[in-house]
Enzyme design. Structure first.
Site, PDB file in Angstrom:
ATOM      1  N   GLY A  39       0.945  -1.196   0.063  1.00 54.94           N
ATOM      2  CA  GLY A  39      -0.115  -0.121  -0.105  1.00 54.94           C
ATOM      3  C   GLY A  39       0.813   1.209   0.026  1.00 54.94           C
ATOM      4  O   GLY A  39       1.705   1.330   0.666  1.00 54.94           O
ATOM      5  N   GLU A  94      -3.481  -8.347   7.116  1.00 53.45           N
ATOM      6  CA  GLU A  94      -2.889  -8.556   8.492  1.00 53.45           C
ATOM      7  C   GLU A  94      -3.183  -9.535   9.315  1.00 53.45           C
ATOM      8  O   GLU A  94      -3.562  -9.253  10.480  1.00 53.45           O
ATOM      9  CB  GLU A  94      -3.287  -6.681   8.958  1.00 53.45           C
ATOM     10  CG  GLU A  94      -2.548  -5.854   8.595  1.00 53.45           C
ATOM     11  CD  GLU A  94      -2.707  -4.577   9.061  1.00 53.45           C
ATOM     12  OE1 GLU A  94      -3.060  -3.670   8.371  1.00 53.45           O
ATOM     13  OE2 GLU A  94      -2.482  -4.335  10.404  1.00 53.45           O
TER      14      GLU A  94
END
Lengths: 664, 664
Positions: free
Chosen positions: B179, B424
């Site tokens: 990202g 995550e």
């Protein structure tokens, strides 16, 4: 070194041609159509399809429709429908867009128009050949979807002019979601309340022109674009309002209800069959469930065989070897296999029943068959569009982060698929309707009444202890649980069907399970072309399907004493063994769908199994390397911005404040 | 005439201020921040946000980040985080994009850097104030996500130059999904294998510059745009390859592992805490589950109260009055209510434990706490991001066709939310890890070992028959089922944790249920500001939560003999009564979240309940009326095309063929 997918393909012990022929009796035609699609530069779906914007998608789908117009006039309609279904695997929206005209519009006329009306609108005008008329299906209104009988658009008859005036009485009666209305359609079948001599005769169907030959809106018709949707943006859904739009008396569809020139209305007891137009969609969605399910389980399983994670460095474990991963995906593989024969039976039955109805030879039987078809198609459409939605979501998660990339195909798939749960019958509404019918059929059966072939099982008698000693019992257990739940529902039913809606929902799901197991079992038993290895593998899938769903609905099975806890524990343990039996042939079992790469259209799901290279090349080819963002100054200006003090206006700096403070 | 939403609001019998204060102890700050967001023309999210293309979304999110840079330097970081969380309700992607820098990049340095490294990178350079450095988090590679220890990027130490060379050894080691890499970031924390003196010391973290002050790529760094995703397209995810990129020795984060100038490496037993950077995200996602759940259940319930379908003409039934509709939505309302206190406890515990760790006063206890936090956050993140995904999907379906419109907000919501299940920490991996820990904790507890506060329940003793005679038992039943499943898992455990992965998954889910019920029960018991009506209503929600999930996992409860069939039937019947108790206050219970319309951002979910008008205006305003499609000729050309004969080339016409046939 070949990759795992190639390696396991080489070691496959089932014959994929035989499996393919088992799954798809028309497999030769299917493969021919696939070839025609992927060799056509307009019809094939490129990887960057997933990057197209709404305007681009709409233009492309119009071009595909133009292309398909070449086929629609040179082949019979069933073959064209098959072509559409197969094209829809890779690009579902375009087929919806064409189906609005060829199925919804035309079926409404076929089902409700007189022979002359059918002849004129469908053939003389050329609609069925995509000529002259592009029709849309103006049923749903802003405030009414499922409850068609309560639609509010009016068609008020004027005997002097022998015309109807179509009106939208208030905002909530705006025709809404009308596929094709925003851009494509020049005609509509409009569901509106027939008002004659001051009396409301309920909702009938009217053919209404929307646009003139120059594609300008006709007087009194207001149309707008519905805009962006969760998916299927290639379809130009629109809204329509009518303000005194005049149509001739002859434009009301009058196969059943008729209206005389003086406004006298003749109703008919056959009204109930006028909604048969919607069944086609439910049947098609069950077939779609099979087709799309096969596509997405193939992506997830190829990725699962090829992807490694954890285990010894350099020799990490293939993720499909993890028990949980098998548990997540293999039951869906069994679902897809069972959906093949099941959805094909539904299509065949649908065509036969519609043909019988039209022939009108034994109308009583045909109407009873139609009612059974309503129940079967409602139960199968709802149950399986839900399950395929779960399959797609699970497949996406099973591909980890890469599943979230547009080029996995799984994100768009979910968006495009989701509408299936709602349109042409909301899944919950369909399910509880089907469930209610099943309870009523059960009651009728108890009273000795004859039931349709697909519901005869409701009269079956069972020993107090059903033995699991043969394959047939994997069908029977569904019959048994349905009977028990129906009995329970009747025992708590308080006169209001609302009191048993949970049970009705369950019954609809279980009926679908039973239908699929029964149909699969019959085809398997009859099939003579399979080798013993294929037969054994198909039996394992068949067993897995029922074991998995028993475990999923274990609460119900235990609650109604169909199983005890130890039996359930046994089934859970056995399920793992079934996974082991299937494990060596997972690549073979997905290859057996015989979907070309262009139809699957996923960077992760190519036949060659070389997904890191495929994926990287697709990404670099379409998104380039090292480009700066066009808006980059917005970001660099932030990073290079002066301090807070400097950013403040001069009048707030420390120096200024000190100066101002000198004499304060 | 007021609409149903307004009418039911007027008849609400609970005090929404009190409920809001119960749910959100910081409610005043929350409301202030909401006002600041919706009054800011850049930060607020307009309805046509749902129409924006990827390039537009990315530019807009950059502008929002620029806007937020004003706040980040004038308020403390916890307040800024709260602002981000609240802004993320309406626009989750922008907060991810900023969080990549402020959370992932900075937390990696905070958790693994020396004090000097933290001071330099975070503060002296200005990163924490969005100045000079925009960092990204280069952990995941194409072939490795969950298995961080197997990453393949290398950092090879050269003692002569006292530098590392960072390299991407092969395609599969390309940093992927990073990202911020495609456009925004000029620095990265790179997870790479430390190689020194020919020895591989495993994965360590290196600060690596990606772009120079003119935002040009530095030598040896190749970056590309990942492209389109299922959702969150406002984030510029990218891929990175390194070719002999040189970084100084001092750029390796060396709080734990250290490397001398000569290349001697000093490892540390504290290595395990170096991954604490990832916990923050899991904690935040549990809080997000609460925040987003509240948003979407509000839309579905307002629509369900206002929408009518079936029943008497002119007085159709509100869809929320249908038993099935209540069954579909109200359990999710209870979930959201329970998530409030639960997610807040998790955030508070997280902050305390990280602070204790950093202070280092009682490192042994802090490390034990951290381990418990791993388990809690894994179980809560996985279980609740799954449940909210189901909530969003159910909410969309519960809004019928309109739920499929972009302006319902629910389609985009699903797409944006889905990634939470994967990033995550993949939900399945997290769940089975949490489940394994729970089994081990249970075993340790049986051996008399001390357990952390949140796991003490594993040592609880139960009568053979747990009575359901008080509210506390609605927590205890989760303790009991967890203990029973853990016992069962140990009984079938064959030395390979794979053999009990289903049980581990269940344990993780049940632990989350227990955590939420326990926390809610405690807050409810302690809360003195509630009136009796609010307390009663909250108790009903509390009861509904457990009843619903017992029914959902009925198979397990019956299998392990925690309930018998008649008890289950009783609970199912009681659940319907709970729905009736909640029914009058559904508008009040959703109003109590106090989300402004601009935060909810749905044409169907406005406070005024006037959704047909709101929706129609939104559609007309953004998509116009009566426009012709730009590509309309494609379609009209099809409809007006000549016949097949005419379309054929001259050489194939009948006339020509006759002529050619004259002498054949």
């Amino acid at each position: 070194m070949s990759n795992f997918v190639q390696k396991e393909r080489a070691e496959t012990t089932v014959n994929i041609d035989k499996l393919n022929a088992f799954l798809d009796p028309d497999h030769e035609r299917t493969q021919n159509i696939f070839k025609e699609i992927i060799n056509d530069p307009i019809l094939t779906t490129p990887r960057n399809y997933y990057d197209l914007t709404k305007p681009q998608l709409r233009e492309l789908s119009a071009k595909k429709i133009a292309r398909l117009s070449r086929y629609v006039e040179t082949e019979d309609f069933e073959e064209f429908e098959e072509r559409s279904t197969l094209l829809a695997i890779a690009d579902p929206a375009v087929i919806t867009r064409i189906g609005i005209n060829l199925n919804l519009f035309c079926n409404a006329i076929k089902g409700n128009g007189t022979d002359e009306q059918i002849k004129y609108w469908l053939f003389e005008r050329g609609t069925m050949q995509l000529r002259d008329i592009y029709g849309c299906f103006a049923m749903t209104e802003m405030a009414h979807g499922s409850n068609v009988a309560a639609l509010e658009t009016t068609a008020t008859y004027n005997p002097e002019r022998q015309t109807f005036k179509i009106n939208t009485p208030e905002l909530r009666a705006t025709k809404w979601w009308i596929g094709g209305a925003a851009h494509s359609a020049n005609y509509a079948v409009v569901y509106a309340r027939l008002i004659s001599k001051g009396k409301d005769y309920g909702v009938k169907i009217f053919v209404v022109q929307l646009r003139d030959p120059n594609h300008e809106l006709v007087q009194g018709v207001t149309i707008g674009d519905i805009g962006t949707k969760m998916g299927r943006d290639a379809i130009d859904n629109g809204w329509i309002q009518f303000h005194n739009v005049e149509v001739p008396r002859e434009f009301m569809l009058q196969r059943y209800t008729k209206i005389d020139p003086d406004g006298t209305v003749h109703l008919t007891p056959l009204e109930q069959i006028s909604y048969s137009a919607l069944i086609q969609g439910r049947v098609a969605m069950t077939m779609d469930s099979f087709r799309q399910g096969a596509r997405f389980i193939t992506i997830a399983l190829r990725y699962a065989v090829g992807r490694q994670q954890f285990g010894k460095p350099g020799q990490e474990n293939q993720i499909i070897n993890y028990a949980l991963h098998q548990h997540r995906l293999l039951p869906y593989l069994s679902l897809v296999y069972l959906l093949g024969p099941g959805s094909q039976k539904l299509v065949i039955d649908y065509r036969q029943i519609l043909k019988d109805l039209h022939d009108g030879k034994n109308l009583k039987k045909s109407i009873a068959d139609l009612k059974d078809l309503f129940v079967n198609s409602a139960s199968l459409k709802a149950t399986n569009t839900w399950l395929i939605s779960q399959l797609i979501d699970e497949a996406r998660q099973a591909c980890g982060g890469h599943g979230y990339h547009a080029y996995s195909g799984l994100g768009r798939a979910f968006n495009d698929w989701s509408v299936q749960q709602t349109w042409e019958g909301d899944n919950n509404v369909l399910s509880i309707n089907a469930g209610r019918s099943i309870i009523k059929y059960y009651e009728a059966g108890q009273k000795g009444k004859k039931l349709g072939e697909d519901f005869e099982y409701l009269k079956q008698k069972f020993d107090s202890n059903l033995k699991f000693d043969d394959d047939r019992s994997l069908v029977d257990i569904w019959s048994l649980v349905i009977i028990k739940v129906a009995q329970h529902a009747l025992s708590i039913y308080n006169g209001d069907w609302e009191s048993v809606s949970q049970e009705r929902l369950l019954l609809s799901k279980f009926h679908s399970n039973r239908y699929l197991t029964e149909t699969f079992y019959k085809r398997l038993t009859k099939s003579s072309d399979l080798g013993s290895k294929e037969k054994e593998t198909l039996k394992t899938l068949f067993k897995l399907y029922t074991y998995y769903f028993i475990d999923k609905f274990a609460g119900t099975f235990l609650q109604f004493d169909i199983l005890d806890a130890s039996r359930l524990t046994h089934i859970q343990a056995e399920t793992k063994k079934l996974f082991n039996e299937l494990r060596p042939n997972l690549i073979g079992l997905t290859d057996a769908f015989k979907y070309p790469d262009e139809i699957i259209n996923s960077s992760l799901g190519n036949f060659n199994g070389d997904f890191y290279n495929n994926y990287f090349q697709d990404v670099v080819q379409n998104y380039g390397k090292g480009d700066k963002a066009p808006y980059i100054d917005v970001l660099t200006d932030v990073l290079k911005r002066p301090s807070l003090d400097e950013l403040s206006s001069f009048s707030k700096t420390k120096k200024t404040l000190e100066k101002l403070g000198d004499d304060i």
